[in-house]
Motif scaffolding. Structure first.
Motif, mmCIF file in Angstrom:
data_model
loop_
_atom_site.group_PDB
_atom_site.id
_atom_site.type_symbol
_atom_site.label_atom_id
_atom_site.label_comp_id
_atom_site.label_asym_id
_atom_site.label_seq_id
_atom_site.Cartn_x
_atom_site.Cartn_y
_atom_site.Cartn_z
ATOM 1 N N MET A 178 40.002 -13.122 -6.643
ATOM 2 C CA MET A 178 39.059 -12.325 -7.388
ATOM 3 C C MET A 178 39.554 -12.182 -8.836
ATOM 4 O O MET A 178 40.704 -11.831 -9.074
ATOM 5 C CB MET A 178 38.924 -10.949 -6.742
ATOM 6 C CG MET A 178 37.924 -10.075 -7.456
ATOM 7 S SD MET A 178 37.448 -8.669 -6.469
ATOM 8 C CE MET A 178 38.461 -7.425 -7.192
ATOM 9 N N PRO A 179 38.699 -12.466 -9.795
ATOM 10 C CA PRO A 179 39.147 -12.381 -11.185
ATOM 11 C C PRO A 179 39.298 -10.938 -11.662
ATOM 12 O O PRO A 179 38.640 -10.029 -11.188
ATOM 13 C CB PRO A 179 38.052 -13.101 -11.963
ATOM 14 C CG PRO A 179 36.864 -13.111 -11.084
ATOM 15 C CD PRO A 179 37.358 -13.004 -9.673
ATOM 16 N N ILE A 180 40.189 -10.769 -12.602
ATOM 17 C CA ILE A 180 40.355 -9.490 -13.286
ATOM 18 C C ILE A 180 39.405 -9.531 -14.477
ATOM 19 O O ILE A 180 39.451 -10.456 -15.282
ATOM 20 C CB ILE A 180 41.798 -9.311 -13.769
ATOM 21 C CG1 ILE A 180 42.752 -9.295 -12.586
ATOM 22 C CG2 ILE A 180 41.939 -8.076 -14.637
ATOM 23 C CD1 ILE A 180 44.202 -9.455 -12.979
ATOM 24 N N THR A 181 38.538 -8.558 -14.571
ATOM 25 C CA THR A 181 37.590 -8.507 -15.674
ATOM 26 C C THR A 181 38.015 -7.417 -16.639
ATOM 27 O O THR A 181 38.178 -6.264 -16.254
ATOM 28 C CB THR A 181 36.158 -8.246 -15.151
ATOM 29 O OG1 THR A 181 35.809 -9.316 -14.264
ATOM 30 C CG2 THR A 181 35.165 -8.195 -16.296
ATOM 31 N N ILE A 182 38.191 -7.812 -17.887
ATOM 32 C CA ILE A 182 38.565 -6.886 -18.946
ATOM 33 C C ILE A 182 37.316 -6.629 -19.774
ATOM 34 O O ILE A 182 36.699 -7.568 -20.279
ATOM 35 C CB ILE A 182 39.680 -7.480 -19.835
ATOM 36 C CG1 ILE A 182 40.869 -7.960 -19.010
ATOM 37 C CG2 ILE A 182 40.088 -6.487 -20.913
ATOM 38 C CD1 ILE A 182 41.588 -6.897 -18.237
ATOM 39 N N GLU B 197 38.068 -2.084 -23.029
ATOM 40 C CA GLU B 197 39.490 -2.270 -22.757
ATOM 41 C C GLU B 197 40.136 -3.176 -23.802
ATOM 42 O O GLU B 197 41.282 -2.950 -24.184
ATOM 43 C CB GLU B 197 39.707 -2.845 -21.358
ATOM 44 C CG GLU B 197 39.528 -1.827 -20.262
ATOM 45 C CD GLU B 197 39.867 -2.401 -18.918
ATOM 46 O OE1 GLU B 197 40.850 -1.928 -18.312
ATOM 47 O OE2 GLU B 197 39.168 -3.334 -18.480
ATOM 48 N N ILE B 198 39.405 -4.180 -24.254
ATOM 49 C CA ILE B 198 39.916 -5.064 -25.300
ATOM 50 C C ILE B 198 40.281 -4.246 -26.536
ATOM 51 O O ILE B 198 41.340 -4.431 -27.127
ATOM 52 C CB ILE B 198 38.865 -6.135 -25.675
ATOM 53 C CG1 ILE B 198 38.702 -7.149 -24.560
ATOM 54 C CG2 ILE B 198 39.172 -6.808 -27.012
ATOM 55 C CD1 ILE B 198 39.791 -8.170 -24.459
ATOM 56 N N ARG C 59 41.068 -1.099 -26.740
ATOM 57 C CA ARG C 59 42.144 -0.123 -26.517
ATOM 58 C C ARG C 59 43.438 -0.766 -26.011
ATOM 59 O O ARG C 59 44.413 -0.064 -25.763
ATOM 60 C CB ARG C 59 41.674 0.928 -25.506
ATOM 61 C CG ARG C 59 40.545 1.782 -26.022
ATOM 62 C CD ARG C 59 40.253 2.989 -25.149
ATOM 63 N NE ARG C 59 40.493 2.804 -23.730
ATOM 64 C CZ ARG C 59 39.544 2.581 -22.813
ATOM 65 N NH1 ARG C 59 38.291 2.527 -23.152
ATOM 66 N NH2 ARG C 59 39.858 2.439 -21.552
ATOM 67 N N TRP C 60 43.430 -2.062 -25.812
ATOM 68 C CA TRP C 60 44.581 -2.764 -25.243
ATOM 69 C C TRP C 60 45.830 -2.499 -26.072
ATOM 70 O O TRP C 60 45.757 -2.500 -27.281
ATOM 71 C CB TRP C 60 44.295 -4.267 -25.224
ATOM 72 C CG TRP C 60 45.223 -5.010 -24.333
ATOM 73 C CD1 TRP C 60 46.402 -5.594 -24.682
ATOM 74 C CD2 TRP C 60 45.050 -5.237 -22.947
ATOM 75 N NE1 TRP C 60 46.968 -6.177 -23.594
ATOM 76 C CE2 TRP C 60 46.152 -5.970 -22.515
ATOM 77 C CE3 TRP C 60 44.066 -4.890 -22.018
ATOM 78 C CZ2 TRP C 60 46.311 -6.374 -21.198
ATOM 79 C CZ3 TRP C 60 44.218 -5.298 -20.718
ATOM 80 C CH2 TRP C 60 45.330 -6.026 -20.319
ATOM 81 N N PRO C 61 46.961 -2.216 -25.482
ATOM 82 C CA PRO C 61 47.304 -2.253 -24.064
ATOM 83 C C PRO C 61 47.220 -0.888 -23.376
ATOM 84 O O PRO C 61 47.733 -0.723 -22.278
ATOM 85 C CB PRO C 61 48.748 -2.756 -24.087
ATOM 86 C CG PRO C 61 49.312 -2.142 -25.330
ATOM 87 C CD PRO C 61 48.164 -2.124 -26.323
ATOM 88 N N ASN C 62 46.603 0.083 -23.999
ATOM 89 C CA ASN C 62 46.514 1.421 -23.417
ATOM 90 C C ASN C 62 45.322 1.526 -22.474
ATOM 91 O O ASN C 62 44.418 2.335 -22.676
ATOM 92 C CB ASN C 62 46.416 2.474 -24.529
ATOM 93 C CG ASN C 62 47.632 2.441 -25.417
ATOM 94 O OD1 ASN C 62 48.746 2.331 -24.935
ATOM 95 N ND2 ASN C 62 47.419 2.521 -26.709
ATOM 96 N N THR C 63 45.328 0.703 -21.439
ATOM 97 C CA THR C 63 44.238 0.670 -20.469
ATOM 98 C C THR C 63 44.812 0.620 -19.061
ATOM 99 O O THR C 63 45.947 0.174 -18.855
ATOM 100 C CB THR C 63 43.346 -0.573 -20.676
ATOM 101 O OG1 THR C 63 44.100 -1.743 -20.362
ATOM 102 C CG2 THR C 63 42.819 -0.661 -22.101
ATOM 103 N N PRO C 64 44.033 1.035 -18.087
ATOM 104 C CA PRO C 64 44.498 0.938 -16.695
ATOM 105 C C PRO C 64 44.815 -0.498 -16.272
ATOM 106 O O PRO C 64 45.780 -0.738 -15.559
ATOM 107 C CB PRO C 64 43.329 1.507 -15.885
ATOM 108 C CG PRO C 64 42.596 2.394 -16.841
ATOM 109 C CD PRO C 64 42.758 1.757 -18.187
ATOM 110 N N ARG D 67 39.638 -10.262 -30.716
ATOM 111 C CA ARG D 67 40.676 -9.396 -30.143
ATOM 112 C C ARG D 67 41.077 -9.840 -28.735
ATOM 113 O O ARG D 67 42.154 -9.486 -28.246
ATOM 114 C CB ARG D 67 40.175 -7.946 -30.136
ATOM 115 C CG ARG D 67 41.113 -6.942 -29.538
ATOM 116 C CD ARG D 67 42.228 -6.557 -30.505
ATOM 117 N NE ARG D 67 43.007 -5.483 -29.916
ATOM 118 C CZ ARG D 67 44.256 -5.628 -29.484
ATOM 119 N NH1 ARG D 67 44.882 -6.761 -29.611
ATOM 120 N NH2 ARG D 67 44.895 -4.613 -28.956
ATOM 121 N N ALA D 68 40.270 -10.672 -28.083
ATOM 122 C CA ALA D 68 40.597 -11.150 -26.736
ATOM 123 C C ALA D 68 41.764 -12.129 -26.740
ATOM 124 O O ALA D 68 42.451 -12.274 -25.731
ATOM 125 C CB ALA D 68 39.369 -11.791 -26.090
#
Length: 154
Positions: A1-5, A9-10, A12-17, A41-42
Motif C-alpha cells: 500500500m502506498p504512503i500518500t503525502i 504535509e508537503i 509542513r514537512w518534516p513536522n508531520t505524522p 517542494r515534493a
C-alpha cells in the motif's frame, strides 16, 4: 500500500505524522511506494523519504546512499518539472543485488516551456544514466510514464 503525502504535509514537512512515523519505524519492507503532489517542494520530501527508507534497510555505504538519493531526486525533479502531472509516485525496491528506484508521472508533457533552450536543464537523465547500472522507461496504455534506474549493492 502506498504512503500518500498530502499537499498540506508537503508544506509542513518534516513536522508531520507521516515523517515522524517513517523516522521512528524499525526495519522496513524491501519495497516502499509513496505518492506526492507534483509541486517543487515534493523533491526534498522525496529525498527525505528515500533517506529514511535507506536507513530502515541499514544501507550505510555512502556511495550507494549518495547514488540512490541522487537518482531519486533527479527522477522526481524530472517528473515534476517536465510534465503536467498533478501527482507523482516513487517506488523503491531492494533485492540482494541492487536497488531499483522508479518514479511514475501522469505522462503529460508541458508544451508551454521549451526546456532544451533553458540554461541548466537537460543534464538530469545523463547524470542518472552515468550513475546507475541500468536505466529504462515504460509508458502504460493509460499514458502514465515510469522511469526506473538500478543501483548495484556491491
Amino acid at each position: 500500500m502506498p504512503i500518500t503525502i498530502s499537499r498540506q504535509e508537503i508544506e509542513r514537512w518534516p513536522n508531520t505524522p507521516s515523517a515522524r512515523a517513517l523516522t521512528d519505524a524499525g526495519p522496513g519492507s524491501r519495497t516502499i511506494t509513496f505518492r506526492l503532489p507534483a509541486v517543487d517542494r515534493a523533491v526534498p520530501v522525496c529525498r527525505s523519504l528515500t533517506r529514511s527508507w535507506l536507513d530502515q534497510q541499514h544501507l550505510t555505504d555512502e556511495d550507494i546512499r549518495h547514488t540512490a538519493l541522487l537518482i531519486a531526486t533527479e527522477l522526481a525533479t524530472n517528473a515534476i518539472v517536465h510534465t503536467g502531472s498533478a501527482v507523482i509516485s516513487a517506488n523503491l525496491q531492494r533485492n540482494k543485488n541492487h536497488l531499483r528506484i522508479q518514479v511514475r508521472d501522469q505522462g503529460t508533457t508541458m508544451s508551454a516551456k521549451h526546456w532544451h533552450n533553458a540554461p541548466g536543464f537537460g543534464r538530469g537523465l545523463g547524470i542518472v544514466a552515468s550513475s546507475a547500472r541500468a536505466l529504462g522507461t515504460r509508458i502504460e496504455r493509460d499514458g502514465t510514464r515510469s522511469i526506473w534506474a538500478t543501483v548495484p549493492l556491491t
